[in-house]
Design a protein around this motif. Structure first.
Motif, PDB file in Angstrom:
ATOM      1  N   PRO A  34       6.289  46.020  70.797  1.00 15.75           N
ATOM      2  CA  PRO A  34       5.572  46.243  72.062  1.00 15.75           C
ATOM      3  C   PRO A  34       4.967  44.970  72.659  1.00 15.75           C
ATOM      4  N   GLU A  35       4.540  44.045  71.819  1.00 16.55           N
ATOM      5  CA  GLU A  35       3.892  42.836  72.309  1.00 16.55           C
ATOM      6  C   GLU A  35       4.869  41.692  72.595  1.00 16.55           C
ATOM      7  N   ALA A  36       6.144  41.880  72.331  1.00 15.63           N
ATOM      8  CA  ALA A  36       7.138  40.818  72.527  1.00 15.63           C
ATOM      9  C   ALA A  36       7.339  40.538  74.016  1.00 15.63           C
ATOM     10  N   PRO A  37       7.517  39.261  74.366  1.00 17.70           N
ATOM     11  CA  PRO A  37       7.768  38.934  75.775  1.00 17.70           C
ATOM     12  C   PRO A  37       9.176  39.360  76.192  1.00 17.70           C
ATOM     13  N   GLU A  38       9.391  39.389  77.488  1.00 20.90           N
ATOM     14  CA  GLU A  38      10.740  39.642  77.990  1.00 20.90           C
ATOM     15  C   GLU A  38      11.646  38.510  77.523  1.00 20.90           C
ATOM     16  N   GLU A  60       6.160  53.604  57.905  1.00 18.86           N
ATOM     17  CA  GLU A  60       4.908  54.299  57.608  1.00 18.86           C
ATOM     18  C   GLU A  60       3.840  53.750  58.536  1.00 18.86           C
ATOM     19  N   PRO A  61       2.806  54.548  58.822  1.00 18.25           N
ATOM     20  CA  PRO A  61       1.764  54.081  59.751  1.00 18.25           C
ATOM     21  C   PRO A  61       1.108  52.786  59.294  1.00 18.25           C
ATOM     22  N   ARG A  62       0.855  51.935  60.276  1.00 20.00           N
ATOM     23  CA  ARG A  62       0.113  50.694  60.062  1.00 20.00           C
ATOM     24  C   ARG A  62      -0.843  50.541  61.239  1.00 20.00           C
ATOM     25  N   PRO A  63      -2.064  50.114  60.968  1.00 22.75           N
ATOM     26  CA  PRO A  63      -3.027  49.946  62.062  1.00 22.75           C
ATOM     27  C   PRO A  63      -2.503  49.018  63.149  1.00 22.75           C
ATOM     28  N   GLY A  64      -2.646  49.459  64.379  1.00 25.79           N
ATOM     29  CA  GLY A  64      -2.261  48.640  65.518  1.00 25.79           C
ATOM     30  C   GLY A  64      -0.772  48.548  65.774  1.00 25.79           C
ATOM     31  N   GLN A  65       0.043  49.308  65.040  1.00 24.91           N
ATOM     32  CA  GLN A  65       1.489  49.269  65.254  1.00 24.91           C
ATOM     33  C   GLN A  65       2.010  50.651  65.649  1.00 24.91           C
TER      34      GLN A  65
END
Length: 193
Positions: A34-38, A60-65
């Motif tokens: 999600p945070e990767a640039p175009e 598996e769930p990870r905080p902030g991901q």
């Protein structure tokens, strides 16, 4: 995927994208964090259709991901359906699917698209074809499970994934270290013949 007038299938990572700019890519499925640039590499490609999905390569769930969700796999299947619908008048095409490294999310997405187009094809054969396209394929197990459910494969894709993982561990033992470092121990435990 010749039935949808796609004559070439490519899976790669971001760093490899510049090497494909002269290969007449007609369709791209980008799976990015999600945070990767175009990605600037696509500016050098000929005209093509591109869909971008954004979620992390985790199981598996990870905080902030952001975990892959069933909706992401539905988006991949919608991309595949649109590709099929657009075949009229197209004699050939080149589908490129990529993620960060071209190993996990992109290979799960390509497997999903192949299973969608060939609903009766044996799951183990689909994984064999996937390895022919991308020898280092280690599909994200969560995505494969969602595809299995969405395509009504009755667990056959997930079961074949366990054999694929076992094959990959024999062929490329480095996967054991990589997946351990990435917190994907559960996928290593899935590996069996």
């Amino acid at each position: 995927m010749q039935s949808i007038s796609i004559s070439m299938l490519t899976i790669c990572g971001i760093e490899e994208l510049p090497s494909h700019d002269k290969r007449l890519v007609t369709h791209v499925l980008s799976i990015l964090d999600p945070e990767a640039p175009e990605i600037a590499a696509f500016d050098r490609y000929d005209a093509h259709e591109r869909t971008t999905l954004r979620f992390h390569d985790i199981i598996e769930p990870r905080p902030g991901q952001i975990l892959p969700q069933p909706e992401h796999v539905q988006d991949i299947l919608r991309f595949g359906a649109e590709l099929t619908e657009s075949r009229t008048g197209r004699t050939e095409g080149h589908l490129l699917v990529h993620c960060h490294m071209g190993v996990s999310r992109s290979t799960a997405a390509m497997l999903t698209l192949m299973a969608q187009v060939r609903p009766d094809e044996d799951a183990d054969h689909l994984f064999q074809r996937l390895r022919e396209i991308r020898p280092q394929a280690w599909p994200n197990s969560r995505m494969v499970r969602f595809a299995d459910e969405a395509l009504d494969r009755g667990g056959r894709l997930t079961e074949a994934l366990t054999r694929h993982y076992a094959h990959q561990l024999r062929a490329q033992p480095r996967f054991k270290e990589w997946m351990t470092q990435l917190g994907r121990q559960r996928e290593l435990e899935m590996a069996r013949d």
